[in-house]
Each structure stands twice: as C-alpha cells, then as structure tokens.
Design a protein around this motif. Sequence first.
Motif, PDB file in Angstrom:
ATOM      1  N   GLU A  49      97.873   0.728  41.841  1.00  0.00           N
ATOM      2  CA  GLU A  49      99.320   0.868  42.047  1.00  0.00           C
ATOM      3  C   GLU A  49      99.966  -0.508  42.245  1.00  0.00           C
ATOM      4  OE1 GLU A  49     100.438   3.247  45.433  1.00  0.00           O
ATOM      5  OE2 GLU A  49     102.582   3.039  44.974  1.00  0.00           O
ATOM      6  N   PHE A  50      99.275  -1.358  42.986  1.00  0.00           N
ATOM      7  CA  PHE A  50      99.785  -2.721  43.218  1.00  0.00           C
ATOM      8  C   PHE A  50     100.028  -3.438  41.885  1.00  0.00           C
ATOM      9  CE2 PHE A  50      98.758  -7.258  43.843  1.00  0.00           C
ATOM     10  CZ  PHE A  50      99.711  -7.599  44.783  1.00  0.00           C
ATOM     11  N   LEU A  51      99.051  -3.346  40.988  1.00  0.00           N
ATOM     12  CA  LEU A  51      99.182  -4.043  39.706  1.00  0.00           C
ATOM     13  C   LEU A  51     100.238  -3.378  38.823  1.00  0.00           C
ATOM     14  CD1 LEU A  51      95.456  -4.928  38.951  1.00  0.00           C
ATOM     15  CD2 LEU A  51      97.252  -6.414  39.853  1.00  0.00           C
ATOM     16  N   ALA A  52     100.324  -2.048  38.896  1.00  0.00           N
ATOM     17  CA  ALA A  52     101.346  -1.347  38.099  1.00  0.00           C
ATOM     18  C   ALA A  52     102.746  -1.793  38.539  1.00  0.00           C
ATOM     19  CB  ALA A  52     101.181   0.162  38.244  1.00  0.00           C
ATOM     20  N   LEU A  53     102.942  -1.933  39.856  1.00  0.00           N
ATOM     21  CA  LEU A  53     104.239  -2.405  40.361  1.00  0.00           C
ATOM     22  C   LEU A  53     104.506  -3.828  39.893  1.00  0.00           C
ATOM     23  CD1 LEU A  53     104.213  -1.065  44.035  1.00  0.00           C
ATOM     24  CD2 LEU A  53     105.710  -0.320  42.164  1.00  0.00           C
ATOM     25  N   GLY A  54     103.482  -4.652  39.926  1.00  0.00           N
ATOM     26  CA  GLY A  54     103.630  -6.044  39.478  1.00  0.00           C
ATOM     27  C   GLY A  54     104.020  -6.110  38.010  1.00  0.00           C
ATOM     28  N   ARG A  55     103.399  -5.263  37.205  1.00  0.00           N
ATOM     29  CA  ARG A  55     103.731  -5.268  35.769  1.00  0.00           C
ATOM     30  C   ARG A  55     105.172  -4.834  35.548  1.00  0.00           C
ATOM     31  NH1 ARG A  55      97.994  -3.829  35.156  1.00  0.00           N
ATOM     32  NH2 ARG A  55      98.478  -1.625  35.432  1.00  0.00           N
ATOM     33  N   GLU A  56     105.617  -3.841  36.326  1.00  0.00           N
ATOM     34  CA  GLU A  56     107.020  -3.409  36.230  1.00  0.00           C
ATOM     35  C   GLU A  56     107.958  -4.556  36.590  1.00  0.00           C
ATOM     36  OE1 GLU A  56     106.398   1.003  37.863  1.00  0.00           O
ATOM     37  OE2 GLU A  56     108.224   0.039  38.602  1.00  0.00           O
ATOM     38  N   GLU A  57     107.600  -5.277  37.651  1.00  0.00           N
ATOM     39  CA  GLU A  57     108.485  -6.349  38.124  1.00  0.00           C
ATOM     40  C   GLU A  57     108.606  -7.469  37.085  1.00  0.00           C
ATOM     41  OE1 GLU A  57     107.133  -7.416  42.058  1.00  0.00           O
ATOM     42  OE2 GLU A  57     107.878  -5.545  42.908  1.00  0.00           O
ATOM     43  N   ILE A  58     107.497  -7.860  36.460  1.00  0.00           N
ATOM     44  CA  ILE A  58     107.613  -8.971  35.495  1.00  0.00           C
ATOM     45  C   ILE A  58     108.387  -8.536  34.247  1.00  0.00           C
ATOM     46  CG2 ILE A  58     105.561 -10.179  36.337  1.00  0.00           C
ATOM     47  CD1 ILE A  58     104.140  -9.251  33.718  1.00  0.00           C
ATOM     48  N   ALA A  59     108.280  -7.251  33.898  1.00  0.00           N
ATOM     49  CA  ALA A  59     108.996  -6.757  32.709  1.00  0.00           C
ATOM     50  C   ALA A  59     110.506  -6.865  32.905  1.00  0.00           C
ATOM     51  CB  ALA A  59     108.592  -5.314  32.420  1.00  0.00           C
ATOM     52  N   ARG A  60     110.974  -6.728  34.156  1.00  0.00           N
ATOM     53  CA  ARG A  60     112.420  -6.835  34.424  1.00  0.00           C
ATOM     54  C   ARG A  60     112.994  -8.177  34.005  1.00  0.00           C
ATOM     55  NH1 ARG A  60     112.131  -5.408  40.656  1.00  0.00           N
ATOM     56  NH2 ARG A  60     111.132  -3.392  40.397  1.00  0.00           N
ATOM     57  N   TYR A  61     112.155  -9.191  33.957  1.00  0.00           N
ATOM     58  CA  TYR A  61     112.633 -10.546  33.657  1.00  0.00           C
ATOM     59  C   TYR A  61     112.203 -10.994  32.263  1.00  0.00           C
ATOM     60  CZ  TYR A  61     113.492 -10.109  38.571  1.00  0.00           C
ATOM     61  OH  TYR A  61     113.931  -9.639  39.781  1.00  0.00           O
ATOM     62  N   GLY A  62     111.833 -10.025  31.444  1.00  0.00           N
ATOM     63  CA  GLY A  62     111.544 -10.330  30.046  1.00  0.00           C
ATOM     64  C   GLY A  62     110.175 -10.906  29.781  1.00  0.00           C
ATOM     65  N   VAL A  63     109.304 -10.922  30.791  1.00  0.00           N
ATOM     66  CA  VAL A  63     107.936 -11.408  30.550  1.00  0.00           C
ATOM     67  C   VAL A  63     107.203 -10.376  29.687  1.00  0.00           C
ATOM     68  CG1 VAL A  63     105.709 -11.969  31.611  1.00  0.00           C
ATOM     69  CG2 VAL A  63     107.841 -12.693  32.715  1.00  0.00           C
ATOM     70  N   GLU A  64     106.501 -10.857  28.673  1.00  0.00           N
ATOM     71  CA  GLU A  64     105.730  -9.962  27.810  1.00  0.00           C
ATOM     72  C   GLU A  64     104.297  -9.883  28.329  1.00  0.00           C
ATOM     73  OE1 GLU A  64     106.238 -11.301  23.704  1.00  0.00           O
ATOM     74  OE2 GLU A  64     108.176 -12.100  24.348  1.00  0.00           O
ATOM     75  N   LEU A  65     103.712  -8.707  28.165  1.00  0.00           N
ATOM     76  CA  LEU A  65     102.324  -8.531  28.607  1.00  0.00           C
ATOM     77  C   LEU A  65     101.553  -7.830  27.501  1.00  0.00           C
ATOM     78  CD1 LEU A  65     100.941  -7.593  32.025  1.00  0.00           C
ATOM     79  CD2 LEU A  65     100.241  -6.207  30.073  1.00  0.00           C
ATOM     80  N   VAL A  66     100.406  -8.363  27.193  1.00  0.00           N
ATOM     81  CA  VAL A  66      99.559  -7.704  26.197  1.00  0.00           C
ATOM     82  C   VAL A  66      98.193  -7.465  26.822  1.00  0.00           C
ATOM     83  CG1 VAL A  66      98.868  -9.910  25.137  1.00  0.00           C
ATOM     84  CG2 VAL A  66      98.670  -7.809  23.847  1.00  0.00           C
ATOM     85  N   GLN A  67      97.667  -6.266  26.587  1.00  0.00           N
ATOM     86  CA  GLN A  67      96.319  -5.967  27.084  1.00  0.00           C
ATOM     87  C   GLN A  67      95.321  -6.414  26.035  1.00  0.00           C
ATOM     88  OE1 GLN A  67      95.723  -2.672  29.438  1.00  0.00           O
ATOM     89  NE2 GLN A  67      93.524  -3.001  29.530  1.00  0.00           N
ATOM     90  N   ASP A  68      94.662  -7.501  26.297  1.00  0.00           N
ATOM     91  CA  ASP A  68      93.692  -8.069  25.356  1.00  0.00           C
ATOM     92  C   ASP A  68      92.896  -9.113  26.122  1.00  0.00           C
ATOM     93  OD1 ASP A  68      92.333  -8.724  23.018  1.00  0.00           O
ATOM     94  OD2 ASP A  68      94.142  -8.756  21.794  1.00  0.00           O
ATOM     95  N   ARG A  69      91.927  -9.692  25.476  1.00  0.00           N
ATOM     96  CA  ARG A  69      91.105 -10.723  26.109  1.00  0.00           C
ATOM     97  C   ARG A  69      91.256 -12.020  25.337  1.00  0.00           C
ATOM     98  NH1 ARG A  69      87.050 -11.037  29.621  1.00  0.00           N
ATOM     99  NH2 ARG A  69      87.159  -8.794  29.967  1.00  0.00           N
ATOM    100  N   VAL A  70      91.478 -13.109  26.048  1.00  0.00           N
ATOM    101  CA  VAL A  70      91.518 -14.415  25.386  1.00  0.00           C
ATOM    102  C   VAL A  70      90.079 -14.860  25.141  1.00  0.00           C
ATOM    103  CG1 VAL A  70      92.159 -16.843  25.665  1.00  0.00           C
ATOM    104  CG2 VAL A  70      93.739 -15.035  26.400  1.00  0.00           C
ATOM    105  N   VAL A  71      89.794 -15.196  23.901  1.00  0.00           N
ATOM    106  CA  VAL A  71      88.418 -15.587  23.569  1.00  0.00           C
ATOM    107  C   VAL A  71      88.299 -17.072  23.261  1.00  0.00           C
ATOM    108  CG1 VAL A  71      87.651 -13.306  22.823  1.00  0.00           C
ATOM    109  CG2 VAL A  71      88.768 -14.817  21.166  1.00  0.00           C
ATOM    110  N   ASP A  72      89.434 -17.724  23.049  1.00  0.00           N
ATOM    111  CA  ASP A  72      89.348 -19.157  22.754  1.00  0.00           C
ATOM    112  C   ASP A  72      90.676 -19.834  23.106  1.00  0.00           C
ATOM    113  OD1 ASP A  72      88.114 -21.484  21.930  1.00  0.00           O
ATOM    114  OD2 ASP A  72      88.726 -21.254  19.837  1.00  0.00           O
ATOM    115  N   VAL A  73      90.572 -21.058  23.555  1.00  0.00           N
ATOM    116  CA  VAL A  73      91.760 -21.878  23.828  1.00  0.00           C
ATOM    117  C   VAL A  73      91.462 -23.276  23.330  1.00  0.00           C
ATOM    118  CG1 VAL A  73      93.377 -22.633  25.580  1.00  0.00           C
ATOM    119  CG2 VAL A  73      91.995 -20.672  26.030  1.00  0.00           C
ATOM    120  N   THR A  74      92.394 -23.830  22.599  1.00  0.00           N
ATOM    121  CA  THR A  74      92.205 -25.224  22.193  1.00  0.00           C
ATOM    122  C   THR A  74      93.347 -26.058  22.749  1.00  0.00           C
ATOM    123  OG1 THR A  74      93.376 -24.803  20.138  1.00  0.00           O
ATOM    124  CG2 THR A  74      90.982 -24.643  20.059  1.00  0.00           C
TER     125      THR A  74
END
Length: 309
Positions: free
Chosen positions: A63-88
């Motif tokens: 529930e804590f994380l669900a509330l957090g996701r709702e809060e960031i969405a209010r400010y236009g932050v995008e969220l994708v459920q995926d895993r980062v496998v590489d960063v350069t």
Amino acid sequence: MTETHTGTYEVVVIGGGAAGLSAALVLGRSRRRTLVVDAGEPRNAPAAHMQGYLTRDGMSPAEFLALGREEIARYGVELVQDRVVDVTSGFAVTLAGGETVRARRLVIATGLKDELPAVPGVAERFGRDVIHCPYCHGWEVRDQAFGVLATTPLSVHQALMVSQWSKDVTLFLHTVAESGLTDDDLRRLAAAGVAVVPGEVAELVVEDDRLTGVRLADGTTHPRDAVFVAPRPIPGTGLLEKLGAEMQETPFGAYPVVDETGLTTVPGVWTAGNAMGFAEQVVNAAASGYRAGATINGELLMTDLDTAP
Ligand SMILES: Cc1cc2nc3c(=O)[nH]c(=O)nc-3n(C[C@H](O)[C@H](O)[C@H](O)COP(=O)(O)OP(=O)(O)OC[C@H]3O[C@@H](n4cnc5c(N)ncnc54)[C@H](O)[C@@H]3O)c2cc1C
C-alpha cells in the motif's frame, strides 16, 4: 513500453522503492522530466506490515508503494515496470524489454537482496516469525521465546540486541564455533541472560502455519516462537559498478563511495536507499532519495545557467 517513455529524460530513476519514488516525487514537483523504471521486487515484500515510519507505522509495504506511485503520477513522472539491464556513460539506459532511453542524470535506487541461511523453514517463514530486524518486527514479537540462528560472528551482537525485546533468548551457534566466542561475548551474553546452544540446526519446526521450535541435527527440539536470522546482503550495485563507481567494503557487502547527497564518484550518478547502504530503513531510504532528487534539481539548474549562451 509506450511512446511516452521515449526520448531524453532529465532524470531516470532506476528502482521504484521508497528511495526511488521519493527522489521521483521531488523531481516531479521540480518540473523535471523524470522516468522511474522499477522491476517491482521491493526488499520488504515478504512482510505484511511496515513499522517505524512516522505516520505510516503498520501500513502494508504494497500500500505504501501504491500511494507513492499515485503521488509521483500527479506531477507527471512516468513509471514503467521493467528492469534496467545496461547503462552506459552519457547516459543510455537499456531495459530488459529492449528499449533504450537517455538521461542527463541518474538515481540508482536498486535496493539489496537478502540471501537467507539454507535451513529448511527459514525461507518459508521469512518476514513472519523468521525475522532479521528487531526495529522492523521486535515489538510485534516482544516477550516471546526467541531463537537466534548464528551464521556469522556478528550473530552474537544480534542476540544481545534482541534481548531488549524479550528476556527469553537462545543463541543457536549452528555454523559458528563455540571456540570463536570471545570472553567479552560470553560475559555480555551471560549478562543479557542469553542461553547459548552449540550444534548444527537441522530445521525449523512449523505447526499449523506457525513456528514452534528449532530442531538440531542431533534430534533435540527447542520450543521457540520467533527466530532471528542474519541474511547475507547482496547489494543491488551492479549498474553502479558497470558505470565505474568506486566501492567500499563493509561487513555487510560493498557499497558505493558517496558524498552527503548520495552523489557517487561518477559525475551525474546519485544513489539512495539500500543500494547506498545496508542500514537504510524505509524512512531513511525515502530521505536519501529526497535529498538526491533535490540536489539533482539544483545541480541541473546551475549547469544550464552556466552553459546558457
Ligand atoms: C522482511 C523485511 C521486513 C522489513 N521491514 C521493515 C520495516 O518494518 N520498517 C522499515 O523501515 N524497513 C523494513 N525493512 C527494510 C526495507 O525493506 C528497506 O529499508 C527498503 O526496502 C529500502 O528501500 P529501497 O527503495 O532502497 O529498496 P527497495 O524497497 O528494495 O526497492 C528497490 C526497487 O528497485 C527495483 N530494482 C532493482 N534492480 C532493478 C533494475 N536493474 N531495474 C529496475 N528496477 C530495479 C526492485 O525490484 C525494487 O522494486 C524490511 C526488510 C525486510 C527484508
């Protein structure tokens, strides 16, 4: 990934637990184009309750994380459920889904994993009556019969600590040699009233979906209500290492060298939460994410002003 997740972000936050979401909240409120990529496996998922977070004490982690996701969405932050496998360097962030996004700054908030002792019953009961952290669960099991499963010399310290929550504590030495206990250990254990039982633990005894005891390899069973374990922390620092961040060894694994804002030794890369340090509880993880996010906002502003034509 949809079309909305393409292009260059001002900040990509890798990991959407308390640390990452908190960084994203302040970045969103600072009008920064921000993407959170989250694999959806928060460390405290095995627990039904999250304790010790002022005003959120006892809330379910989900529930804590669900509330957090709702809060960031209010400010236009995008969220994708995926895993980062590489960063350069630069930064190009590649997701398991195959897409690559670009970011000017990174927050790496990928947490840590708990490698549990391979004793039958431990994994099945972890987060319930097999627990690791007295600050997370101690109050809920106060005054019960505790066992402490020793797997490292630091388990003595754990047994001493949990004696604050119950006067009925037994330290099962399991893989720790009795001869390895120092005079100070023995004196403190005796002063705390902790019983010490040598011998390998064969399994935890579970009846009616409840831990009832600890069975040794010699067949003897000790009735216990709750067992403390010391999982081996596996810091989620692979991406930081890939970027060349300097690491420092601790008794709980290797963590990045950071300044007081969570900036690593790689310019433009911040870290927060359990990816930054073993001892970060949820409230600390959220605080470190917030600090990183606010610092990045200021730093981006000054960089852009200083390079303006
Ligand atoms: C059983 C248990 C109970 C606990 N109870 C409490 C409690 O009551 N109170 C308390 O304060 N603390 C508690 N803790 C500690 C708590 O879990 C941590 O403090 C907290 O999870 C740290 O937050 P974080 O954001 O750093 O990491 P996490 O919450 O673990 O979040 C990290 C996120 O990053 C994601 N991720 C990892 N790698 C990648 C990648 N490559 N790409 C994209 N995403 C990635 C993960 O899937 C995860 O969703 C408990 C821990 C355990 C194990």
